[in-house]
Design a protein around this motif. Sequence first.
Motif, mmCIF file in Angstrom:
data_model
loop_
_atom_site.group_PDB
_atom_site.id
_atom_site.type_symbol
_atom_site.label_atom_id
_atom_site.label_comp_id
_atom_site.label_asym_id
_atom_site.label_seq_id
_atom_site.Cartn_x
_atom_site.Cartn_y
_atom_site.Cartn_z
ATOM 1 N N UNK A 56 0.835 -1.202 0.000
ATOM 2 C CA UNK A 56 0.000 0.000 0.000
ATOM 3 C C UNK A 56 0.869 1.251 0.000
ATOM 4 N N UNK A 57 1.929 1.275 0.798
ATOM 5 C CA UNK A 57 2.845 2.421 0.802
ATOM 6 C C UNK A 57 3.431 2.644 -0.598
ATOM 7 N N UNK A 58 3.828 1.581 -1.263
ATOM 8 C CA UNK A 58 4.382 1.687 -2.615
ATOM 9 C C UNK A 58 3.336 2.222 -3.591
ATOM 10 N N UNK A 59 2.119 1.686 -3.535
ATOM 11 C CA UNK A 59 1.046 2.152 -4.421
ATOM 12 C C UNK A 59 0.753 3.635 -4.200
ATOM 13 N N UNK A 64 -0.514 5.214 -7.842
ATOM 14 C CA UNK A 64 -1.158 4.242 -8.720
ATOM 15 C C UNK A 64 -2.201 3.410 -7.983
ATOM 16 N N UNK A 65 -3.006 4.081 -7.157
ATOM 17 C CA UNK A 65 -4.028 3.365 -6.406
ATOM 18 C C UNK A 65 -5.283 4.228 -6.291
ATOM 19 N N UNK A 66 -6.418 3.565 -6.331
ATOM 20 C CA UNK A 66 -7.679 4.198 -5.957
ATOM 21 C C UNK A 66 -8.012 3.605 -4.599
ATOM 22 N N UNK A 67 -7.866 4.399 -3.563
ATOM 23 C CA UNK A 67 -8.005 3.936 -2.188
ATOM 24 C C UNK A 67 -9.335 4.412 -1.627
ATOM 25 N N UNK A 68 -10.172 3.456 -1.210
ATOM 26 C CA UNK A 68 -11.492 3.775 -0.681
ATOM 27 C C UNK A 68 -11.605 3.310 0.764
ATOM 28 N N UNK A 69 -12.069 4.210 1.610
ATOM 29 C CA UNK A 69 -12.302 3.961 3.029
ATOM 30 C C UNK A 69 -13.797 3.703 3.194
ATOM 31 N N UNK A 70 -14.171 2.516 3.652
ATOM 32 C CA UNK A 70 -15.593 2.174 3.774
ATOM 33 C C UNK A 70 -16.133 2.368 5.191
ATOM 34 N N UNK A 71 -15.393 3.112 6.015
ATOM 35 C CA UNK A 71 -15.892 3.428 7.358
ATOM 36 C C UNK A 71 -16.924 4.553 7.266
ATOM 37 N N UNK A 72 -17.545 4.836 8.370
ATOM 38 C CA UNK A 72 -18.520 5.929 8.434
ATOM 39 C C UNK A 72 -17.818 7.284 8.340
ATOM 40 N N UNK A 73 -18.521 8.318 7.862
ATOM 41 C CA UNK A 73 -17.901 9.638 7.697
ATOM 42 C C UNK A 73 -17.245 10.189 8.965
ATOM 43 N N UNK A 74 -17.838 9.963 10.129
ATOM 44 C CA UNK A 74 -17.231 10.483 11.359
ATOM 45 C C UNK A 74 -15.896 9.790 11.650
ATOM 46 N N UNK A 75 -15.790 8.514 11.359
ATOM 47 C CA UNK A 75 -14.517 7.807 11.537
ATOM 48 C C UNK A 75 -13.478 8.339 10.555
ATOM 49 N N UNK A 76 -13.908 8.561 9.314
ATOM 50 C CA UNK A 76 -13.013 9.071 8.276
ATOM 51 C C UNK A 76 -12.479 10.449 8.665
ATOM 52 N N UNK A 77 -13.358 11.312 9.170
ATOM 53 C CA UNK A 77 -12.934 12.658 9.573
ATOM 54 C C UNK A 77 -11.972 12.616 10.756
#
Length: 165
Positions: A56-59, A64-77
């Motif tokens: 992941x660090x290399x990507x 060269x990555x599309x990184x998606x966080x599937x947690x809730x918005x409050x966790x993301x913030x």
Amino acid sequence: MGLVVFALWLLAAPLLVVVTDETYWSGPPDRLCKGKPGAVYREPRTTDSEVSYEQLKHLLSSSSVQLFDVRNPDEFKAGNIPGSTNVPLGDLQEALGLSPDQFRQRYKVRIPDKEDGNIVIYCQRGCRSANALDIMWPLGYSRARHYPGGYSVWIQHQEYSFTEE
């Protein structure tokens, strides 16, 4: 005779097996990981569906990555892996059904192509991201992968690297 009856009773008695979230993760369980009722977190189908911290660090460093966080918005913030886009697990299936323009308008990034091999999903500890793969793969995103350590392992690596410097 009594010992034989007791032994037979033990064999006939239903086994009680207790499985806790700690069986699968170190630290406290991800309280927001909700699978189907009665479902237990399972490992991904193949190790090809996982991305290590180093990968992941290399990507990320090569953009060269599309990184998606599937947690809730409050966790993301509260904290996220830099460069990630928040698409909560509960919205994922609907989001992937949006037109490219709608997706870009809502999430400020392009919608991933089904053939992309650079899609990585993460959550707090790996359970919701594994569930995200179960949503994505049947929709044709068969090359999507997840970072099973999630944000909790990411932040541990970041804190460790700061103490080493």
